[in-house]
Enzyme design. Sequence first.
Site, mmCIF file in Angstrom:
data_model
loop_
_atom_site.group_PDB
_atom_site.id
_atom_site.type_symbol
_atom_site.label_atom_id
_atom_site.label_comp_id
_atom_site.label_asym_id
_atom_site.label_seq_id
_atom_site.Cartn_x
_atom_site.Cartn_y
_atom_site.Cartn_z
ATOM 1 N N HIS A 41 11.794 -18.339 33.866
ATOM 2 C CA HIS A 41 12.189 -19.764 33.743
ATOM 3 C C HIS A 41 11.315 -20.527 34.552
ATOM 4 O O HIS A 41 11.356 -21.760 34.111
ATOM 5 C CB HIS A 41 13.591 -19.825 34.218
ATOM 6 C CG HIS A 41 14.880 -19.132 33.545
ATOM 7 N ND1 HIS A 41 15.606 -19.911 32.684
ATOM 8 C CD2 HIS A 41 15.228 -17.934 33.224
ATOM 9 C CE1 HIS A 41 16.516 -19.165 32.014
ATOM 10 N NE2 HIS A 41 16.109 -17.840 32.368
ATOM 11 N N ASP A 65 6.429 -27.533 37.125
ATOM 12 C CA ASP A 65 7.733 -27.009 36.549
ATOM 13 C C ASP A 65 7.698 -26.115 35.206
ATOM 14 O O ASP A 65 6.841 -26.455 34.667
ATOM 15 C CB ASP A 65 8.682 -28.361 36.432
ATOM 16 C CG ASP A 65 9.996 -28.104 37.022
ATOM 17 O OD1 ASP A 65 10.446 -27.014 37.221
ATOM 18 O OD2 ASP A 65 10.712 -29.287 37.185
#
Length: 492
Positions: free
Chosen positions: A158, A366
């Site tokens: 993730h 991110d």
Amino acid sequence: MARLVIVSNRVAVPEEGGKAVAAGGLAVAVKEAFTAYEGLWFGWSGTITDEPSEEPTLIDRGRVQYAVVDLSPQDHLEYYAGFANRALWPIMHYRLGLGAFSRSDYAGYSRVNRTFARALAKLVEPDDIIWVHDYHLLPLAAELRGLGLDNPIGYFHHIPWPAADVFNSLPASGELLRAIADYDLIGLQTEADVQNLQRNLADTQRAIPLGGGSLMVDGRRTRIRAFPIGIDVAGFKEAAEKASANKVVRETIAGLRTRKLLIGVDRLDYSKGVPERMEAVESFFASNPDQRGNVTYIQITPKSRSEVPEYEQLARDVNEKVGEINGSLGDPAWTPIQYITKAYPRPVLAGLYRAARVGLVTPMRDGMNLVAKEYVVAQSEDDPGVLVLSKFAGAARQLPEALLINPYDRFEVAEAIRAALYMPKAERLARWKPMVERMTREDVDWWARNFLAELENFRTVEREPPPPPRPPNSRRRPLLPPAALRVTGRCA
């Protein structure tokens, strides 16, 4: 139909009445996978106890059975707070200076993964499909293979996968790369992440490319592909449309009066760039004095990982910065920054996103960043706001119509805020429409369906005949001295 087994660090076990207990954004994502499968969800219960049971607690909730295990204080300290969040997390986010590697932490990380594998192996049936999630569980497939399991096992990462030189600064990198090759399918957020991992395996593990994203590593075939994660578009859009009835949303909008709203929503983490964003907002007000009193910035930042020293320091730094900006720029009738450290439920967030003229999503790095997607989906189709987005967020690849900025340049961010506030409606609509259409097509159901279809196809079409079971950990070469020789130092 095959049963789906999902494994994650934390498990969100619904209450008796069906209400889910939140355990992070992962819970929202993976629950969509269970709409097409009966399944088992395995992981940590969130409980820390001095004497954890070796057997998982089983909880039945309709189509899904939940299997949860507790951790001891030492397990939690070494596996979770230690190696996962003080070594892996900063390295994955390119923050080498914050990485702290401890041999005992790595030993604890390996031990907990081994414990999880032993507990899970007793529950897995021959036809099960296993889907493992995130950096806490990189070695899990290798542990399961060592116990003789030949089920198809997929892994979704993730967070970012860094360039090889960055990842290889981690002392345990070689062993982790050997372990990750035991997954049949590895999913990452972006094509850049895929290329980084492929090069890393080729350079350090002599992986042989087979085409189509497949590699042969140490005699086992694995495939690496990008599967950008989506959100529950329909649910979030409905929440935004109904949010005007929410008391918090109503009172917030009333308190703004005629002021325009900037909003940022982030977990408190140094990868999110919250202090840097505040400096950019300060620069915006400094260079646009006419906007003082006419714009308010709300930053919602629930605390996280407070047991990790770097996060404690970050909380202090952010609070000091808020006080400094409000003290120097504010007046009795106007506070530039409203800083909130509690979490809000989805209906409140959706309503605040919808009310905000500008969404500030400016992480330093991110994997994806679902806040960016939530902000886009929450907007009114008649008068949408503008997304200011870091080009170092994975979401930038799917949302190129946003105002893409370098979060390390506060003056560039300040200029983007000004451009967003003054952007005419026609341009706002032209930017918003293709983004929301793309998010609607590529939602969380699309993500889960594509990954699992690929994993099932890999099992039925591409897998080599299974090798004979090997003794546990037989592929592992001794990498580190005994855990008793504790040495702590910087990764970089």
